[in-house]
Design a protein around this motif. Structure first.
Motif, short mmCIF file in Angstrom:
data_model
loop_
_atom_site.label_atom_id
_atom_site.label_comp_id
_atom_site.label_asym_id
_atom_site.label_seq_id
_atom_site.Cartn_x
_atom_site.Cartn_y
_atom_site.Cartn_z
N VAL A 219 0.64 -1.48 0.43
CA VAL A 219 0.00 -0.19 0.08
C VAL A 219 1.41 1.52 0.26
CG1 VAL A 219 -1.49 1.17 1.52
CG2 VAL A 219 -2.27 -1.36 1.38
N ARG A 220 1.67 0.85 0.90
CA ARG A 220 2.82 2.89 0.83
C ARG A 220 3.69 2.42 -0.99
NH1 ARG A 220 7.96 1.68 4.72
NH2 ARG A 220 8.53 0.24 2.98
N GLU A 221 4.32 1.61 -1.02
CA GLU A 221 4.72 1.62 -2.07
C GLU A 221 3.94 2.31 -3.60
OE1 GLU A 221 8.07 1.49 -3.27
OE2 GLU A 221 8.43 1.52 -0.56
N LEU A 222 2.88 1.80 -3.18
CA LEU A 222 1.33 2.28 -4.34
C LEU A 222 1.47 3.88 -4.17
CD1 LEU A 222 -0.53 -0.85 -4.61
CD2 LEU A 222 0.70 0.16 -6.27
N ALA A 223 0.86 3.63 -2.93
CA ALA A 223 0.59 4.89 -2.89
C ALA A 223 1.52 6.07 -2.43
CB ALA A 223 -0.02 5.44 -1.56
N LYS A 224 2.80 6.00 -2.78
CA LYS A 224 4.00 6.99 -3.31
C LYS A 224 4.05 7.07 -4.32
CE LYS A 224 8.63 6.80 -2.80
NZ LYS A 224 10.39 5.98 -2.16
N PHE A 225 3.85 6.02 -5.09
CA PHE A 225 4.53 5.88 -6.44
C PHE A 225 2.80 7.37 -7.12
CE2 PHE A 225 2.17 4.46 -10.16
CZ PHE A 225 2.81 5.58 -11.76
N ARG A 226 1.88 6.81 -6.56
CA ARG A 226 0.35 7.87 -7.11
C ARG A 226 0.98 9.33 -7.14
NH1 ARG A 226 -5.54 6.65 -4.65
NH2 ARG A 226 -4.57 7.11 -3.41
N GLU A 227 0.83 9.45 -5.96
CA GLU A 227 1.01 10.71 -4.78
C GLU A 227 2.51 11.54 -5.75
OE1 GLU A 227 -0.80 13.65 -2.97
OE2 GLU A 227 -1.42 11.27 -2.78
N ALA A 228 3.15 10.77 -6.01
CA ALA A 228 4.15 11.20 -6.78
C ALA A 228 4.38 11.62 -8.75
CB ALA A 228 5.02 10.40 -6.65
N TYR A 229 3.04 10.67 -8.85
CA TYR A 229 2.78 11.13 -10.48
C TYR A 229 1.88 11.86 -10.22
CZ TYR A 229 1.33 9.43 -14.57
OH TYR A 229 1.11 9.28 -15.73
N ALA A 230 0.76 12.28 -9.78
CA ALA A 230 0.14 13.32 -10.13
C ALA A 230 0.31 14.63 -9.61
CB ALA A 230 -1.13 12.71 -8.83
N GLN A 231 1.45 14.60 -8.92
CA GLN A 231 2.23 15.87 -8.27
C GLN A 231 3.06 16.32 -9.85
OE1 GLN A 231 4.63 15.48 -4.85
NE2 GLN A 231 2.64 15.43 -2.91
N ASP A 232 4.02 15.62 -10.11
CA ASP A 232 4.44 15.88 -11.00
C ASP A 232 3.39 15.97 -12.59
OD1 ASP A 232 6.70 15.04 -9.75
OD2 ASP A 232 6.93 13.34 -10.65
N ARG A 233 2.63 15.41 -12.62
CA ARG A 233 1.79 15.95 -13.60
C ARG A 233 0.66 17.17 -13.36
NH1 ARG A 233 4.24 10.98 -14.24
NH2 ARG A 233 5.47 10.34 -16.38
N ASP A 234 0.65 17.40 -12.27
CA ASP A 234 -0.42 17.86 -11.83
C ASP A 234 -1.99 17.29 -12.20
OD1 ASP A 234 -1.25 20.26 -10.81
OD2 ASP A 234 -1.64 21.10 -12.58
N VAL A 235 -2.26 16.16 -11.66
CA VAL A 235 -3.64 15.66 -12.38
C VAL A 235 -4.32 14.97 -10.89
CG1 VAL A 235 -3.19 14.97 -14.60
CG2 VAL A 235 -2.14 13.11 -12.51
N PRO A 236 -4.95 15.27 -10.55
CA PRO A 236 -6.26 14.34 -9.25
C PRO A 236 -5.38 12.65 -8.99
CG PRO A 236 -7.85 15.55 -10.05
CD PRO A 236 -6.40 15.04 -11.41
#
Length: 389
Positions: A219-236
């Motif tokens: 869960v931690r690794e999936l959430a970490k990837f999702r948050e970084a991806y969302a921040q980098d691309r400015d998407v929800p």
């Protein structure tokens, strides 16, 4: 209705505003399709009784710099007044890296002054400014130009009425000696950590029913990837994949694109390309996480030996204090604090600052058997046990 579209015009207004004790502030923004809020409009008002002392600032105007506003925000002699400030402050923190100070949030102040839980701006306008609000433009597209007159009137009302609300609440706080209560609450809103979400900590926001360290590592690794991806691309973040899909992936642990394609909850766009690659890499990292690096679930509350009778008495005491001081109960002590106190824990917010004055001291005395509670009519009163014989 003045709309400022140049840096020079904004600087002139901010220079004049800096001569006053306070300025009221609000924003209009869009966030449905982005991770970070898109600032579309800023409303400002100086003390006064007419709209001539209020302006709209168009941050989308070509060439306009918000530097004069940020200089005003840094001016310690001018109180910056917001209502329900958190999202507004996040916008300015992300854009400029600092938080306006000194700060006054009328929603927090209203809770301290007895207006109830999370009181809305419209209610304060009716109760204090003695007028109503036209909410017809509330859900309009604030990025579209030109703005209609209805939009402008709606936006200005969010700062013009706020002047009277602020002055009324500030006077009430001064009269009741509670100004420092609100100052303490502003400490949370002015802490940068309130507005920073580190990808490695994003998993703490995901609700799961399983507390297995191995499961939580994924869960931690999936959430970490999702948050970084969302921040980098400015998407929800939910546009990358939703929490339900994240929990499903942590449970099924797909290791290949074919296995990933069998997910029930993963959106089609996430089953290929960079998102799919990121998901598979995150699952791999979580599966191979060394035991010593796995998340340690907080089992403190699971082990609490709550005295249910004492917890009920604390709730009665809290209700009595809420009525006595006219302060929203959740602002004084959430239910979790009461259970912790009834279990013998003392590291709770209800025992700090103004909360200790209002509730914490008597709560400790109740836990220690030094006071009792009695009903007199509809009121609950505190009795010193030494005097209760």
């Amino acid at each position: 209705m003045r709309t400022l579209t140049t840096t020079e015009g904004l600087a002139e207004f901010c220079s004049e505003a800096s001569q006053h004790d306070y300025v009221t502030v609000d924003t209009e923004f869009l966030r449905e399709r982005t991770y970070y809020a898109k600032l579309c409009l800023i409303q400002l008002a100086m003390p006064g009784k007419d709209d001539d002392t209020a302006v709209l600032v168009d941050p989308l105007a070509e060439g306009l710099s918000l530097d004069p506003l940020y200089e005003l925000f840094r001016d310690e002699s001018v109180v910056k007044v917001f209502h329900a400030a958190r999202q507004d402050l996040e916008i300015f923190f992300v854009d400029a890296g600092f938080i306006p100070a000194p700060l006054f949030d009328t929603q927090v102040a209203a809770m301290v002054c007895g207006y109830g839980e999370q009181v809305g701006y419209e209610r304060l306008v009716r109760s204090i400014a003695k007028t109503g609000l036209d909410k017809s433009s509330r859900f309009t597209d604030w990025a579209r130009r030109p703005l209609s007159d209805a939009q402008k009137r709606y936006a200005l009302a969010d700062v013009t009425h706020l002047r009277r609300i602020y002055e009324n609440l500030a006077a009430e706080l001064e009269r009741s000696g509670r100004t420092h209560w609100v100052d303490e609450e502003m400490g949370v809103l002015t802490t940068p950590d309130t507005y920073v979400i580190e990808p490695q900590n994003a998993w703490l926001r995901v609700k799961t029913r399983t507390s297995s360290p191995k499961f939580l590592a994924i869960v931690r690794e999936l959430a970490k990837f999702r948050e970084a991806y969302a921040q980098d691309r400015d998407v929800p973040r939910n546009r990358v994949f939703k929490d339900e899909a994240l929990v499903e992936l942590a449970s099924t642990k797909p290791r290949t694109p074919q296995e990933l394609g069998r997910s029930r909850l993963l959106q089609r766009e996430a089953r290929k390309g960079a998102i799919a690659d990121g998901i598979l890499a995150a699952i791999e990292a979580g599966v191979n996480c060394p035991p010593e690096d796995m998340p340690k679930p907080d089992r403190t509350r699971d082990k609490l030996q709550v005295n249910p009778a004492l917890a009920d008495l604390l709730r009665v005491l809290l209700k009595a204090k809420t009525e006595q001081f006219g302060v929203a109960s959740k602002l004084i002590a959430p239910a979790s604090d009461l259970d912790s106190l009834a279990a013998g824990l003392r590291s709770v917010s209800a025992l700090n600052g103004w909360r200790r004055e209002v509730f914490g001291e008597d709560a400790l005395r109740l836990c220690a058997g030094k006071i009792a509670l009695t009903a007199k009519g509809e009121r609950i009163e505190v009795i010193e046990l030494e005097d209760a014989t």
